[in-house]
Scaffold this motif. Sequence first.
Motif, PDB file in Angstrom:
ATOM      1  N   ASP A 120       0.973  32.633  -3.074  1.00  0.00           N
ATOM      2  CA  ASP A 120       1.155  34.015  -2.608  1.00  0.00           C
ATOM      3  C   ASP A 120       2.156  34.110  -1.475  1.00  0.00           C
ATOM      4  O   ASP A 120       3.009  35.003  -1.446  1.00  0.00           O
ATOM      5  N   GLN A 121       2.096  33.156  -0.537  1.00  0.00           N
ATOM      6  CA  GLN A 121       3.001  33.216   0.604  1.00  0.00           C
ATOM      7  C   GLN A 121       4.436  32.832   0.221  1.00  0.00           C
ATOM      8  O   GLN A 121       5.394  33.392   0.760  1.00  0.00           O
ATOM      9  N   TYR A 122       4.586  31.916  -0.712  1.00  0.00           N
ATOM     10  CA  TYR A 122       5.933  31.571  -1.174  1.00  0.00           C
ATOM     11  C   TYR A 122       6.554  32.766  -1.898  1.00  0.00           C
ATOM     12  O   TYR A 122       7.719  33.123  -1.644  1.00  0.00           O
ATOM     13  N   VAL A 123       5.794  33.378  -2.789  1.00  0.00           N
ATOM     14  CA  VAL A 123       6.312  34.550  -3.505  1.00  0.00           C
ATOM     15  C   VAL A 123       6.633  35.665  -2.524  1.00  0.00           C
ATOM     16  O   VAL A 123       7.680  36.316  -2.625  1.00  0.00           O
ATOM     17  N   ALA A 124       5.754  35.886  -1.544  1.00  0.00           N
ATOM     18  CA  ALA A 124       6.009  36.935  -0.545  1.00  0.00           C
ATOM     19  C   ALA A 124       7.291  36.664   0.230  1.00  0.00           C
ATOM     20  O   ALA A 124       8.040  37.598   0.558  1.00  0.00           O
ATOM     21  N   SER A 125       7.561  35.384   0.502  1.00  0.00           N
ATOM     22  CA  SER A 125       8.788  35.052   1.241  1.00  0.00           C
ATOM     23  C   SER A 125      10.038  35.301   0.413  1.00  0.00           C
ATOM     24  O   SER A 125      11.130  35.450   0.962  1.00  0.00           O
ATOM     25  N   ARG A 126       9.883  35.374  -0.904  1.00  0.00           N
ATOM     26  CA  ARG A 126      11.030  35.578  -1.796  1.00  0.00           C
ATOM     27  C   ARG A 126      11.201  37.042  -2.212  1.00  0.00           C
ATOM     28  O   ARG A 126      12.337  37.507  -2.374  1.00  0.00           O
ATOM     29  N   ILE A 127      10.097  37.772  -2.385  1.00  0.00           N
ATOM     30  CA  ILE A 127      10.237  39.141  -2.897  1.00  0.00           C
ATOM     31  C   ILE A 127       9.624  40.199  -1.986  1.00  0.00           C
ATOM     32  O   ILE A 127       9.782  41.392  -2.253  1.00  0.00           O
ATOM     33  N   GLY A 128       8.935  39.787  -0.932  1.00  0.00           N
ATOM     34  CA  GLY A 128       8.221  40.767  -0.121  1.00  0.00           C
ATOM     35  C   GLY A 128       8.744  40.976   1.276  1.00  0.00           C
ATOM     36  O   GLY A 128       8.128  41.691   2.072  1.00  0.00           O
ATOM     37  N   GLN A 129       9.911  40.384   1.603  1.00  0.00           N
ATOM     38  CA  GLN A 129      10.373  40.425   2.989  1.00  0.00           C
ATOM     39  C   GLN A 129      10.596  41.832   3.509  1.00  0.00           C
ATOM     40  O   GLN A 129      10.409  42.097   4.699  1.00  0.00           O
ATOM     41  N   ASN A 130      10.999  42.754   2.646  1.00  0.00           N
ATOM     42  CA  ASN A 130      11.339  44.105   3.090  1.00  0.00           C
ATOM     43  C   ASN A 130      10.232  45.120   2.864  1.00  0.00           C
ATOM     44  O   ASN A 130      10.428  46.312   3.080  1.00  0.00           O
ATOM     45  N   ASP A 131       9.071  44.646   2.420  1.00  0.00           N
ATOM     46  CA  ASP A 131       7.959  45.551   2.170  1.00  0.00           C
ATOM     47  C   ASP A 131       7.192  45.820   3.460  1.00  0.00           C
ATOM     48  O   ASP A 131       7.280  45.060   4.433  1.00  0.00           O
ATOM     49  N   ARG A 132       6.455  46.896   3.464  1.00  0.00           N
ATOM     50  CA  ARG A 132       5.653  47.214   4.645  1.00  0.00           C
ATOM     51  C   ARG A 132       4.751  46.044   5.015  1.00  0.00           C
ATOM     52  O   ARG A 132       4.655  45.649   6.170  1.00  0.00           O
ATOM     53  N   PHE A 133       4.058  45.505   4.031  1.00  0.00           N
ATOM     54  CA  PHE A 133       3.297  44.265   4.203  1.00  0.00           C
ATOM     55  C   PHE A 133       3.921  43.239   3.264  1.00  0.00           C
ATOM     56  O   PHE A 133       3.918  43.443   2.044  1.00  0.00           O
ATOM     57  N   SER A 134       4.432  42.154   3.792  1.00  0.00           N
ATOM     58  CA  SER A 134       4.991  41.141   2.893  1.00  0.00           C
ATOM     59  C   SER A 134       3.916  40.599   1.964  1.00  0.00           C
ATOM     60  O   SER A 134       4.192  40.233   0.821  1.00  0.00           O
ATOM     61  N   SER A 135       2.678  40.590   2.445  1.00  0.00           N
ATOM     62  CA  SER A 135       1.531  40.245   1.597  1.00  0.00           C
ATOM     63  C   SER A 135       0.282  40.807   2.252  1.00  0.00           C
ATOM     64  O   SER A 135       0.243  41.035   3.462  1.00  0.00           O
ATOM     65  N   LEU A 136      -0.736  41.033   1.425  1.00  0.00           N
ATOM     66  CA  LEU A 136      -2.036  41.486   1.931  1.00  0.00           C
ATOM     67  C   LEU A 136      -3.096  40.497   1.471  1.00  0.00           C
ATOM     68  O   LEU A 136      -3.218  40.227   0.276  1.00  0.00           O
ATOM     69  N   GLU A 137      -3.846  39.967   2.416  1.00  0.00           N
ATOM     70  CA  GLU A 137      -4.915  39.018   2.112  1.00  0.00           C
ATOM     71  C   GLU A 137      -6.253  39.696   2.384  1.00  0.00           C
ATOM     72  O   GLU A 137      -6.586  39.979   3.537  1.00  0.00           O
ATOM     73  N   LEU A 138      -6.999  39.971   1.334  1.00  0.00           N
ATOM     74  CA  LEU A 138      -8.277  40.659   1.462  1.00  0.00           C
ATOM     75  C   LEU A 138      -9.407  39.684   1.145  1.00  0.00           C
ATOM     76  O   LEU A 138      -9.322  38.912   0.181  1.00  0.00           O
ATOM     77  N   GLY A 139     -10.451  39.720   1.936  1.00  0.00           N
ATOM     78  CA  GLY A 139     -11.541  38.776   1.755  1.00  0.00           C
ATOM     79  C   GLY A 139     -12.876  39.456   1.558  1.00  0.00           C
ATOM     80  O   GLY A 139     -13.069  40.616   1.922  1.00  0.00           O
ATOM     81  N   VAL A 140     -13.793  38.715   0.979  1.00  0.00           N
ATOM     82  CA  VAL A 140     -15.181  39.158   0.827  1.00  0.00           C
ATOM     83  C   VAL A 140     -16.051  38.040   1.386  1.00  0.00           C
ATOM     84  O   VAL A 140     -16.270  37.011   0.742  1.00  0.00           O
ATOM     85  N   GLN A 141     -16.442  38.205   2.645  1.00  0.00           N
ATOM     86  CA  GLN A 141     -17.292  37.224   3.333  1.00  0.00           C
ATOM     87  C   GLN A 141     -16.683  35.815   3.275  1.00  0.00           C
ATOM     88  O   GLN A 141     -17.309  34.858   2.832  1.00  0.00           O
ATOM     89  N   THR A 142     -15.461  35.700   3.775  1.00  0.00           N
ATOM     90  CA  THR A 142     -14.755  34.408   3.757  1.00  0.00           C
ATOM     91  C   THR A 142     -14.834  33.655   5.080  1.00  0.00           C
ATOM     92  O   THR A 142     -14.576  32.455   5.106  1.00  0.00           O
ATOM     93  N   SER A 143     -15.153  34.331   6.184  1.00  0.00           N
ATOM     94  CA  SER A 143     -14.901  33.731   7.490  1.00  0.00           C
ATOM     95  C   SER A 143     -16.119  33.547   8.372  1.00  0.00           C
ATOM     96  O   SER A 143     -15.981  33.294   9.569  1.00  0.00           O
ATOM     97  N   ALA A 144     -17.316  33.670   7.811  1.00  0.00           N
ATOM     98  CA  ALA A 144     -18.511  33.451   8.627  1.00  0.00           C
ATOM     99  C   ALA A 144     -18.551  32.024   9.163  1.00  0.00           C
ATOM    100  O   ALA A 144     -19.153  31.767  10.210  1.00  0.00           O
ATOM    101  N   TRP A 145     -17.912  31.095   8.449  1.00  0.00           N
ATOM    102  CA  TRP A 145     -17.838  29.706   8.899  1.00  0.00           C
ATOM    103  C   TRP A 145     -16.560  29.422   9.683  1.00  0.00           C
ATOM    104  O   TRP A 145     -16.248  28.277   9.973  1.00  0.00           O
ATOM    105  N   GLY A 146     -15.809  30.451   9.994  1.00  0.00           N
ATOM    106  CA  GLY A 146     -14.547  30.257  10.702  1.00  0.00           C
ATOM    107  C   GLY A 146     -13.415  29.934   9.735  1.00  0.00           C
ATOM    108  O   GLY A 146     -13.564  30.001   8.518  1.00  0.00           O
ATOM    109  N   GLY A 147     -12.274  29.584  10.308  1.00  0.00           N
ATOM    110  CA  GLY A 147     -11.098  29.253   9.503  1.00  0.00           C
ATOM    111  C   GLY A 147     -10.952  27.758   9.349  1.00  0.00           C
ATOM    112  O   GLY A 147     -10.883  27.034  10.339  1.00  0.00           O
TER     113      GLY A 147
END
Length: 425
Positions: A120-147
């Motif tokens: 996702d981040q590689y593709v965003a670096s190639r096609i998303g540089q000029n977008d409002r959000f180069s990428s959006l990462e949405l989670g569902v209970q991903t971080s209760a254990w931290g990163g």
Amino acid sequence: MKHWNRRRFLSGMGAALVAAPVLGLLERDIRAENATPARRLVVFFSPNGTIHKHWRPSGSGANFSFPAGSVLEPLAAHKSRLIVCDGIDFHGVDNHEAGMAAMLTGGGTVGTETAGKSLDQYVASRIGQNDRFSSLELGVQTSAWGGGIQTRISYAGPGQFVPPDDSPKSVYTRMFGDAVGGPGELDAALARKKSILDLLRGELGTLRGRVGSQEREKLDEHLASLKKLESGLEGPLCAPPAAPPSVGTYDNDAFPTIGKSQMDLLVLALACDMTRVASVQWNHTVGPVVMSWLGVAEGHHGLSHSDDSNSKGVAEFIATERWYAEQFAYLLERLATTADPQGGMLLDSTVVLWCKELGDSRLHDCKSVPFVLAGGGGLATGRYLSFGGAPHNRLLVSVCHALGLDNKTFGDPAKGSGPLPELFA
């Protein structure tokens, strides 16, 4: 030869070649050449592997079906839009954590073609540089254990986690600013922020004329950042919908509500041209969520290790996996019925990848890791394909090529290079 069309080839070489293998190769090349690259990428992740005999479709190629009660049966209505990918291995990788780290990065390092970025981040670096959000990462209970390596699928580079936002409320605010009351408040909020940016730009411009060349370069960087920020504030002319329901971000039983809100926001972000790269990450590897709404009392990870002698555990694990398939089907349906701002429907111009970090959940291996592809970009959908242990690096290359990119490798080039041509056949 690749620039000849089929009719010219037949008239020049004779109809006797219709049955020749070269004609099939020519047609494949013409289709690939004429395919319109997809404009968007969506990644959908669910954890903890599968039990292959309950996951695999029956049949092969275009002649396949989803057996009754199987994991993928909820996708039956979308069969013609899918490629079910079997026999794809993470080479040199096994177990939860290593599988999680390699799944979208292919084991890349700074010195590789994709610089250790996740798909996702590689593709965003190639096609998303000029977008409002180069990428959006949405989670569902991903971080209760931290990163950490267990909880992250997106990487800006080796060891550089890109954390998903687990709060639909937060995502909503990022997308629509302070305008929780409606379009009028959105306009007012944007006007306030743009006036502040205008003031800052004026002050920086005045200061630029008073400093030396080195300081000017730094100020120019600040001015460029302000310009990008302003373009992000302008955004699309999409009225904000009703705010997501208020639920506890890490309340176990809020899992379905949060996930639906995140998928709805993801589709809206694409439809409003806010971004072209988005992901929705359901929980994480070794994820403990208990799908109580299915009448299940054990955590998803625990159920994933039920052996065949534990018929109740296997049945409950398959029920939870079918639930994830239902969520994927919901996302596909939303994409298939939401207009693309550039014409058609979003699914036609989007590559959607459902990925996992393990193959057989009981063996903790990364062999025959389940992948499902859907959408456009020249993908020849409506098929169930087995790749006989091909490295998943080549699947990642294929996704990039469906988006019009030209990278030859993804991640560690020693694991394999080039796309999987069968996906476009």
